[in-house]
Design an enzyme around this catalytic site. Structure first.
Site, mmCIF file in Angstrom:
data_model
loop_
_atom_site.group_PDB
_atom_site.id
_atom_site.type_symbol
_atom_site.label_atom_id
_atom_site.label_comp_id
_atom_site.label_asym_id
_atom_site.label_seq_id
_atom_site.Cartn_x
_atom_site.Cartn_y
_atom_site.Cartn_z
ATOM 1 N N ASP A 185 20.293 17.947 15.884
ATOM 2 C CA ASP A 185 19.170 18.376 15.065
ATOM 3 C C ASP A 185 18.269 17.154 14.861
ATOM 4 O O ASP A 185 18.699 16.011 15.084
ATOM 5 C CB ASP A 185 19.709 18.923 13.737
ATOM 6 N N GLN A 218 10.521 23.714 13.685
ATOM 7 C CA GLN A 218 9.298 23.062 13.232
ATOM 8 C C GLN A 218 8.300 24.109 12.725
ATOM 9 O O GLN A 218 7.260 24.368 13.352
ATOM 10 C CB GLN A 218 8.698 22.207 14.351
ATOM 11 N N ASP A 259 22.599 18.928 10.020
ATOM 12 C CA ASP A 259 22.764 18.622 8.593
ATOM 13 C C ASP A 259 22.610 19.857 7.714
ATOM 14 O O ASP A 259 22.503 19.749 6.500
ATOM 15 C CB ASP A 259 21.730 17.571 8.164
ATOM 16 N N ASP A 295 15.364 16.594 11.957
ATOM 17 C CA ASP A 295 15.128 16.216 10.561
ATOM 18 C C ASP A 295 16.446 16.206 9.778
ATOM 19 O O ASP A 295 17.173 17.202 9.739
ATOM 20 C CB ASP A 295 14.138 17.183 9.906
ATOM 21 N N ARG A 338 2.727 27.271 9.877
ATOM 22 C CA ARG A 338 2.052 27.199 8.582
ATOM 23 C C ARG A 338 0.711 26.470 8.648
ATOM 24 O O ARG A 338 0.052 26.293 7.630
ATOM 25 C CB ARG A 338 2.961 26.512 7.567
ATOM 26 N N HIS A 395 7.941 28.681 15.061
ATOM 27 C CA HIS A 395 7.666 29.914 14.316
ATOM 28 C C HIS A 395 8.003 29.784 12.832
ATOM 29 O O HIS A 395 8.762 28.914 12.419
ATOM 30 C CB HIS A 395 8.458 31.073 14.929
#
Length: 401
Positions: free
Chosen positions: A242, A289, A363, A244, A294, A328
């Site tokens: 992963d 992401q 995480d 972030d 957004r 998305h």
């Protein structure tokens, strides 16, 4: 009452393999070598790992070559027996001739297909139903092969067409069948194809369950399949990460790394990338992401961040081989947003991964759910953990296994 899980596997390995000529002029198709080992050896290794104790090989063409290599199976940790019948026998007749040696419930495989079978999950599905048979079905959403069946919303095969000509087919039957021996009563007499004779009848009577997978299978069926099978069986070590919270510090809730100015490497992450590279591992990043959906950043912004991430990883002595991202939003219903495993399937296909041999470090519980859905091992990285220490532990466990 359902019988105990089967421990006998039966492998159809008697055909001439004419599509692989001239290779098969001198060896049977399952003995085509990859990395110094015949294809069939990988299958038998898989069966042992999945708890099978007895293997019955249904042979015909050049049978002594297979017998000489495998013997009684003791060298491979299983008991191997043989049923040798005329080369001209089709699969149905070959199984019928071995009927007295079949256990009440058994696994039937094609000797030219490999798929990293999760047998406990398969058995759980079969045991929950009262059907005579269950076949493994590759979803084939990527058009990897030509569809030959149709599965309904409850997971039953409703149509099987060996000719692959019927309308609205979706999915490929790849073998790895759990069968009750009673199924042989449904076989017509004669030299017939096992699947062509049985599956349409079973489907009509709602007796053919499907175990559907998105993990590609690999084979020695045609010359075109050999290079990808070679790549798959090379089993290059691979780690999935992963992003972030694993490589970089996670931003506060509802905020995203939208430019390199927002990026902060987590302690130990660059050292971990260096460790993985030194150990010969391929590193693939899998990341959600939603900031793109957004409107907080663009694909170009993300591309620039990832280019810089890869550059700094390389400057530190590491490497990031590929990055897969879902752009998305939460409610778009895509297949790629974790906890759905779409990005893992994409990486599997692109790099010919055996996900059963790969770990995903994340995480978040959604990372773990995605890994579980893809049949991949998962390692949770807590906030206080350092990725380099986790990497050291993973590499030690591989060396000691």
């Amino acid at each position: 009452m359902m019988a105990d899980r089967p421990t006998q596997a039966v492998i159809l390995a008697g055909g001439r393999g004419t599509r692989l000529a001239p290779i098969t002029d001198t060896i049977p198709k399952p003995m085509v070598p990859f990395h110094g080992r015949p294809f069939l050896e990988y299958l038998i290794e898989l069966l042992k790992q999945q708890g099978f104790k007895r293997v019955l090989l249904l042979l015909g063409y050049l049978a002594p070559i297979i017998q000489d290599h495998f013997g009684d199976g003791s060298r491979f940790g299983v008991e191997i027996d043989y049923s040798i019948t005329p080369v001209e026998d089709d699969t149905g007749l070959r199984v019928w001739r071995a009927r007295e040696r079949l256990e009440p419930v058994f696994l039937l495989l094609y000797g030219d297909n490999y798929w990293p079978m999760p047998f406990e999950a398969m058995w759980g599905r079969f045991a929950a139903h009262s059907t005579l048979a269950m076949v493994t079905v590759y979803d084939n959403g990527d058009g990897y092969s030509k569809d030959n069946l149709r599965v309904d919303g409850e997971g039953f095969v409703t149509l099987y067409d060996k000719s692959r000509q019927a309308a609205d087919l979706r999915g490929v039957e790849l073998g790895f069948m759990i069968l009750r021996r009673d199924i042989l009563e449904w076989l017509p007499e004669g030299n017939i194809s096992f699947e062509a004779a049985l599956f349409p009848r079973l489907a009509q009577q709602r007796q053919l369950l499907a175990f559907t997978t998105n993990h590609r299978y690999y084979s020695v069926s045609t010359p075109q399949r050999l290079p990808v099978t070679e790549a798959f069986l090379a089993r290059q070590p691979t780690i999935l990460l992963d992003r972030d919270g694993v490589l970089n510090q996670k931003m506060p809730r509802a905020r995203y790394v939208c430019s390199w100015g927002d990026w902060v490497w987590r302690p130990g992450s660059l050292a971990a990338l260096r460790l993985f590279k030194a150990a010969g591992y391929r590193v693939i990043v899998i990341t959600n992401q939603p900031g793109i959906a957004r409107g907080m950043m663009t694909e170009a912004d993300l591309g620039a961040i990832h280019a810089r991430m890869q550059q700094e990883a390389a400057e530190a002595g590491g490497r990031i081989d590929a990055i897969y991202h879902c752009p998305h939003g939460w409610d778009e219903g895509c297949l790629c947003r974790k906890p759905r495993p779409g990005l893992l399937w994409q990486a599997q296909r692109d790099f010919h991964l055996d996900l059963s041999r790969v770990r995903f470090v994340g995480d978040d519980e959604r990372d773990g759910e995605a890994a579980g859905a893809a049949g991949c091992g998962f390692v949770m990285l807590a906030e206080e953990d350092r990725l380099d220490q986790v990497a050291e532990g993973l590499l030690r466990s591989v060396l000691s296994s």
